[in-house]
Enzyme design. Sequence first.
Site, PDB file in Angstrom:
ATOM      1  N   ILE A  56       0.834  -1.204   0.000  1.00 15.66           N
ATOM      2  CA  ILE A  56       0.000   0.000   0.000  1.00 15.66           C
ATOM      3  C   ILE A  56       0.868   1.254   0.000  1.00 15.66           C
ATOM      4  O   ILE A  56       0.594   2.226  -0.705  1.00 15.66           O
ATOM      5  CB  ILE A  56      -0.935  -0.005   1.234  1.00 15.66           C
ATOM      6  CG1 ILE A  56      -1.941  -1.149   1.136  1.00 15.66           C
ATOM      7  CG2 ILE A  56      -1.668   1.322   1.377  1.00 15.66           C
ATOM      8  CD1 ILE A  56      -2.750  -1.362   2.404  1.00 15.66           C
ATOM      9  N   TYR A 209      -2.024  -7.472  17.671  1.00 17.26           N
ATOM     10  CA  TYR A 209      -2.179  -6.737  16.414  1.00 17.26           C
ATOM     11  C   TYR A 209      -3.418  -5.845  16.462  1.00 17.26           C
ATOM     12  O   TYR A 209      -3.360  -4.655  16.131  1.00 17.26           O
ATOM     13  CB  TYR A 209      -2.279  -7.716  15.245  1.00 17.26           C
ATOM     14  CG  TYR A 209      -2.555  -7.044  13.917  1.00 17.26           C
ATOM     15  CD1 TYR A 209      -1.585  -6.254  13.307  1.00 17.26           C
ATOM     16  CD2 TYR A 209      -3.784  -7.197  13.278  1.00 17.26           C
ATOM     17  CE1 TYR A 209      -1.831  -5.626  12.087  1.00 17.26           C
ATOM     18  CE2 TYR A 209      -4.040  -6.576  12.063  1.00 17.26           C
ATOM     19  CZ  TYR A 209      -3.063  -5.797  11.468  1.00 17.26           C
ATOM     20  OH  TYR A 209      -3.328  -5.168  10.271  1.00 17.26           O
ATOM     21  N   THR A 246      -1.286  -8.148   0.222  1.00 17.44           N
ATOM     22  CA  THR A 246       0.100  -7.716   0.419  1.00 17.44           C
ATOM     23  C   THR A 246       0.897  -8.848   1.064  1.00 17.44           C
ATOM     24  O   THR A 246       0.383  -9.947   1.266  1.00 17.44           O
ATOM     25  CB  THR A 246       0.172  -6.473   1.332  1.00 17.44           C
ATOM     26  OG1 THR A 246      -0.241  -6.848   2.658  1.00 17.44           O
ATOM     27  CG2 THR A 246      -0.726  -5.359   0.809  1.00 17.44           C
TER      28      THR A 246
END
Length: 334
Positions: A56, A209, A246
Amino acid sequence: MSLLSLLLPMLRVYYAGLAVILHQLRRRLRSRCPPTPVFPTQNGKVAIVTGGARGIGYHTVKHLARLGMHVIIAGNNEREGQEAVRKIKEETLTGKVEFLYCDLASMKSIRHFVQQFRAKNCPVHVLVNNAGVMLVPERQTEDGFEEHFGLNYLGHFLLTNLLLDTLKQSGTHSHCARIVTVSSATHYVGKLHLDDLQSRCSYSPHGAYAQSKLALVLFTYRLQHLLTANGSHVTANVVDPGVVNTELYKHVFWVVKVVKWMTAWLFFKTPEEGASTTIYAAISPEMEGVGGCYLYNEERTKSADVAYDEELQRRLWTESCKMVGISDESSRAP
């Protein structure tokens, strides 16, 4: 550590991811590809993008450079960073891009990066807090912080605060400087443990996370409150890129890797698509002077209810200042 304390955060994170994937699929099936928005040129402006060498971040840098902005990639891999600079210059022809080393897992490295940037005596009109790690095994940063919290959140917290004076000087009444921070839908299922921000009591990569992504939303809202209170010509917004194809998924459960490999072409956004909301927040005229927003698919969206808790925002900010060793100027703000 109980099995339940590992399973619950994992189930929450995958539930959040599945919900986003289904939303993306419905959106894709409902409409043809929307036209690429046309943004005004950005000649003379300067941007810093963390993690801008891949994914990104790379597409964010390329788009900003194509519009005439001078973009500095802040990253922790010199070879990868210089290769990204070469490719972007080649693709944009006139793009002004450079790489400066910055390891967000090291407070010393962040401070050195800011010193190097200041030595250039140039403004900064856009700061994109994009870099991050996801679901890494339990480990600590150079300064002893749990890696998700230390790199994803604290690294960007320190970087933003050290660049704040430059951002304030760069912003004007008609053209505010902008801070864009990349979070994710996992913040909706995140739990912020102020008494255990380092996840030392029970470590779950999924929980850690999600907590780091929730912290980024709380940070953005508190930062905008302080900027408004000081009358600064700087705005702070947080973006949700969606579920994007990704390299961040290397630590996910192996079954998820297989499913991703088979279905990402249909269900996941491309990195270029994932960058669109970041770019929108960074340069869209519609966002001029607008801060304190959570943006998804270039639209203002409601974040998790807990993110609007102003007392939690204040407490996290104060604790974060202590952790990174800066003074808490917000203590004098309402």
